[in-house]
Design a protein around this motif. Structure first.
Motif, PDB file in Angstrom:
ATOM      1  N   ARG A   1       1.063  -1.446   0.304  1.00  0.00           N
ATOM      2  CA  ARG A   1      -0.382  -0.030  -0.644  1.00  0.00           C
ATOM      3  C   ARG A   1       0.879   1.238  -0.426  1.00  0.00           C
ATOM      4  N   ALA A   2       2.017   1.132   0.738  1.00  0.00           N
ATOM      5  CA  ALA A   2       3.067   2.448   0.482  1.00  0.00           C
ATOM      6  C   ALA A   2       3.451   2.525  -0.514  1.00  0.00           C
ATOM      7  N   ALA A   3       3.974   1.895  -1.612  1.00  0.00           N
ATOM      8  CA  ALA A   3       4.362   1.833  -2.757  1.00  0.00           C
ATOM      9  C   ALA A   3       3.135   2.437  -4.141  1.00  0.00           C
ATOM     10  N   ARG A   4       2.720   1.482  -3.833  1.00  0.00           N
ATOM     11  CA  ARG A   4       0.916   2.025  -4.321  1.00  0.00           C
ATOM     12  C   ARG A   4       1.006   4.032  -3.878  1.00  0.00           C
ATOM     13  N   THR A   5       0.967   4.110  -2.444  1.00  0.00           N
ATOM     14  CA  THR A   5       0.556   5.469  -2.682  1.00  0.00           C
ATOM     15  C   THR A   5       1.708   6.575  -3.251  1.00  0.00           C
ATOM     16  N   ILE A   6       2.610   5.853  -2.698  1.00  0.00           N
ATOM     17  CA  ILE A   6       3.659   6.573  -3.748  1.00  0.00           C
ATOM     18  C   ILE A   6       3.457   7.059  -5.255  1.00  0.00           C
ATOM     19  N   ALA A   7       3.251   5.946  -5.522  1.00  0.00           N
ATOM     20  CA  ALA A   7       2.988   5.865  -7.468  1.00  0.00           C
ATOM     21  C   ALA A   7       1.841   6.571  -7.530  1.00  0.00           C
ATOM     22  N   ASP A   8       1.067   6.943  -6.602  1.00  0.00           N
ATOM     23  CA  ASP A   8      -0.289   7.610  -6.630  1.00  0.00           C
ATOM     24  C   ASP A   8       0.579   9.272  -6.509  1.00  0.00           C
ATOM     25  N   ARG A   9       0.915   9.281  -5.905  1.00  0.00           N
ATOM     26  CA  ARG A   9       1.486  11.125  -5.498  1.00  0.00           C
ATOM     27  C   ARG A   9       2.767  11.178  -6.467  1.00  0.00           C
ATOM     28  N   ALA A  10       3.367  10.424  -7.318  1.00  0.00           N
ATOM     29  CA  ALA A  10       4.649  10.200  -8.706  1.00  0.00           C
ATOM     30  C   ALA A  10       3.546  10.561  -9.839  1.00  0.00           C
ATOM     31  N   ALA A  11       2.167  10.298  -9.494  1.00  0.00           N
ATOM     32  CA  ALA A  11       1.294  10.130 -10.762  1.00  0.00           C
ATOM     33  C   ALA A  11       0.670  11.541 -10.351  1.00  0.00           C
ATOM     34  N   ASP A  12       0.727  12.263  -9.614  1.00  0.00           N
ATOM     35  CA  ASP A  12      -0.421  14.092  -9.110  1.00  0.00           C
ATOM     36  C   ASP A  12       0.569  14.467  -9.977  1.00  0.00           C
ATOM     37  N   ALA A  13       1.976  14.399  -8.987  1.00  0.00           N
ATOM     38  CA  ALA A  13       3.016  15.272 -10.436  1.00  0.00           C
ATOM     39  C   ALA A  13       3.208  15.612 -10.963  1.00  0.00           C
ATOM     40  N   GLY A  14       2.941  14.423 -12.035  1.00  0.00           N
ATOM     41  CA  GLY A  14       2.982  14.148 -13.433  1.00  0.00           C
ATOM     42  C   GLY A  14       4.733  13.440 -13.403  1.00  0.00           C
ATOM     43  N   VAL A  15       4.876  12.713 -12.123  1.00  0.00           N
ATOM     44  CA  VAL A  15       5.670  11.692 -12.830  1.00  0.00           C
ATOM     45  C   VAL A  15       5.209  10.558 -13.027  1.00  0.00           C
ATOM     46  N   GLY A  16       5.747   9.580 -14.093  1.00  0.00           N
ATOM     47  CA  GLY A  16       6.128   8.713 -14.430  1.00  0.00           C
ATOM     48  C   GLY A  16       6.754   7.249 -13.179  1.00  0.00           C
ATOM     49  N   VAL A  17       6.269   6.502 -12.766  1.00  0.00           N
ATOM     50  CA  VAL A  17       6.299   5.684 -12.303  1.00  0.00           C
ATOM     51  C   VAL A  17       7.327   4.411 -12.396  1.00  0.00           C
ATOM     52  N   VAL A  18       8.941   3.128 -12.387  1.00  0.00           N
ATOM     53  CA  VAL A  18       8.911   1.735 -12.936  1.00  0.00           C
ATOM     54  C   VAL A  18       9.027   1.272 -11.857  1.00  0.00           C
ATOM     55  N   VAL A  19       8.406  -0.142 -11.357  1.00  0.00           N
ATOM     56  CA  VAL A  19       8.723  -0.952 -10.481  1.00  0.00           C
ATOM     57  C   VAL A  19       9.740  -1.650 -10.960  1.00  0.00           C
ATOM     58  N   SER A  20      10.881  -1.676 -10.337  1.00  0.00           N
ATOM     59  CA  SER A  20      11.706  -3.061 -11.107  1.00  0.00           C
ATOM     60  C   SER A  20      12.297  -3.297  -9.247  1.00  0.00           C
ATOM     61  N   THR A  21      12.903  -5.186  -9.674  1.00  0.00           N
ATOM     62  CA  THR A  21      14.010  -5.244  -8.551  1.00  0.00           C
ATOM     63  C   THR A  21      15.262  -6.178  -8.782  1.00  0.00           C
ATOM     64  N   LEU A  22      15.939  -6.123  -7.410  1.00  0.00           N
ATOM     65  CA  LEU A  22      16.869  -6.508  -7.842  1.00  0.00           C
ATOM     66  C   LEU A  22      17.799  -7.766  -7.530  1.00  0.00           C
ATOM     67  N   PHE A  23      17.445  -8.312  -6.098  1.00  0.00           N
ATOM     68  CA  PHE A  23      17.928  -9.535  -5.377  1.00  0.00           C
ATOM     69  C   PHE A  23      17.330 -10.024  -4.896  1.00  0.00           C
ATOM     70  N   GLU A  24      15.617  -9.399  -4.962  1.00  0.00           N
ATOM     71  CA  GLU A  24      13.939 -10.161  -4.141  1.00  0.00           C
ATOM     72  C   GLU A  24      14.403 -11.470  -5.091  1.00  0.00           C
ATOM     73  N   THR A  25      13.740 -12.402  -3.872  1.00  0.00           N
ATOM     74  CA  THR A  25      13.770 -13.775  -4.229  1.00  0.00           C
ATOM     75  C   THR A  25      11.921 -13.087  -4.954  1.00  0.00           C
ATOM     76  N   GLY A  26      11.670 -14.306  -5.085  1.00  0.00           N
ATOM     77  CA  GLY A  26      10.747 -15.189  -6.126  1.00  0.00           C
ATOM     78  C   GLY A  26       8.888 -14.482  -5.463  1.00  0.00           C
TER      79      GLY A  26
END
Length: 97
Positions: A1-26
């Motif tokens: 939920r926190a990440a989605r809130t951040i994405a929504d705030r970015a969208a409100d500011a006209g900033v696109g969001v890319v979700v990525s991972t690095l060393f997470e397990t499945g």
């Protein structure tokens, strides 16, 4: 939920969001995939195909990639099944005083 809130705030500011991972397990990748699937499809490529960077994973079946895309797994929770033997193998044992 926190990440989605951040994405929504970015969208409100006209900033696109890319979700990525690095060393997470499945498990972490599945969570990131669920988040990415809730975002508007603006043509950005999310960076989630990182499971092969790990020597082993915790899932019974890896998240499949077809034609450069991952499908959100169905089922309860994140839609993935844990490999209990792998979880036990990687479990950190803390000595009891």
């Amino acid at each position: 939920r926190a990440a989605r809130t951040i994405a929504d705030r970015a969208a409100d500011a006209g900033v696109g969001v890319v979700v990525s991972t690095l060393f997470e397990t499945g498990v972490g990748i599945a969570a990131a995939l669920h988040l990415a699937a809730t975002l508007p499809d603006d043509g950005r490529a999310h960076g989630l195909a990182t499971a092969e960077l790990l020597a082993t994973d915790l899932l019974v079946e890896p998240l499949a990639i077809h034609a450069g895309r991952m499908r959100v797994p169905g089922g309860p929770g994140l839609g993935v099944a844990l490999d209990q033997a792998a979880v036990e193998h990687h479990r950190v044992r803390v000595p009891v005083p």
